[in-house]
Design a protein around this motif. Sequence first.
Motif, short mmCIF file in Angstrom:
data_model
loop_
_atom_site.label_atom_id
_atom_site.label_comp_id
_atom_site.label_asym_id
_atom_site.label_seq_id
_atom_site.Cartn_x
_atom_site.Cartn_y
_atom_site.Cartn_z
N MET A 206 34.45 15.99 26.12
CA MET A 206 33.95 15.59 24.81
C MET A 206 35.10 15.01 24.01
N ILE B 206 31.25 10.56 15.46
CA ILE B 206 30.36 10.89 16.56
C ILE B 206 31.17 11.58 17.65
N SER B 207 30.46 12.26 18.53
CA SER B 207 31.10 12.83 19.72
C SER B 207 30.54 12.10 20.92
N ILE B 208 31.41 11.73 21.84
CA ILE B 208 30.88 11.13 23.06
C ILE B 208 31.41 11.86 24.28
N GLU B 209 30.61 11.81 25.33
CA GLU B 209 30.94 12.47 26.58
C GLU B 209 31.56 11.44 27.49
N LEU B 210 32.75 11.73 28.00
CA LEU B 210 33.40 10.81 28.95
C LEU B 210 33.73 11.58 30.23
N ILE C 138 37.15 3.24 25.49
CA ILE C 138 36.25 4.00 24.62
C ILE C 138 35.53 3.07 23.66
N LEU D 201 31.55 2.69 23.37
CA LEU D 201 30.80 2.83 22.11
C LEU D 201 29.92 1.62 21.87
N LEU E 146 26.91 1.76 24.09
CA LEU E 146 25.92 2.72 23.60
C LEU E 146 25.22 2.24 22.33
N HIS E 147 25.97 1.50 21.52
CA HIS E 147 25.45 1.03 20.22
C HIS E 147 25.80 -0.45 20.06
#
Lengths: 156, 83
Positions: free
Chosen positions: B2, B20-24, B33, B37, B40-41
């Motif tokens: 995370m 935000i938190s992202i899972e890598l 990263i 992002l 994802l967006h």
Amino acid sequence: MNHLHKISIQSQDFSIGDEVKALEEHNLTDGAVVTFSGRVRNHNNGDDVQGLYIEHYPQMTEKSLTAIAKEAQQRWQINRVTIIHRIGQLAIGEQIVFVGVTSPHRVDAFQAAEFIMDFLKVKAPFWKKEMTANGNKWLDSKQSDVEKSNHWLNND
Amino acid sequence: MMLKVVFFARLKEQIGTDQISIELTQQTTVKEIKQALIALHPHWQTALSATNLLAAVNHDIVTEDAIVQQGDELAFFPPVTGG
């Protein structure tokens, strides 16, 4: 050697007199005391400014300003350094920032204070949002500030 | 792993959130990263592609090829305007 630093990020106002008193207290080695304070102007880029909102990155601001103070203490023969930067909503005329430096010698004190302000402006994570009659907008960073800070790298 | 990503100032307004938190799944660079992002967006593309965007990992300014690890805090923000 008497390297002390006071770094404060705060919403409340500060008193220049109180800060100078603290810089001078029990400090008989340093005859030179140089201070700078910055306030909110009522104009910018041709706009009438009504106020300023200052956002910041908590924790990183402290780290950044402490590093700048320590670098100044390394480069010049200075002892005490105080840096205060306010955050939140400020009205025109209000104080934003304070830098105070003490040294046995005035040249070191003047140069260190200027260096600290120049680097604070390009490295410390604060962002200003301006309130004007035409609306609110985030200020852009200035190339002139970058160039000013670069002068110290060339030892000009 | 995370990763916490935070945004400030004009960028925060453009993105629409301050964190935000992202899972890598593997060790990653700041640049990767950013790309993740945007993937994802997609509507964040313009904001995150700004050439003068700065990045910090655990409160130190870094370049795009810096490695980010589990538990780090990554921040993106516009050039600073304090003082």
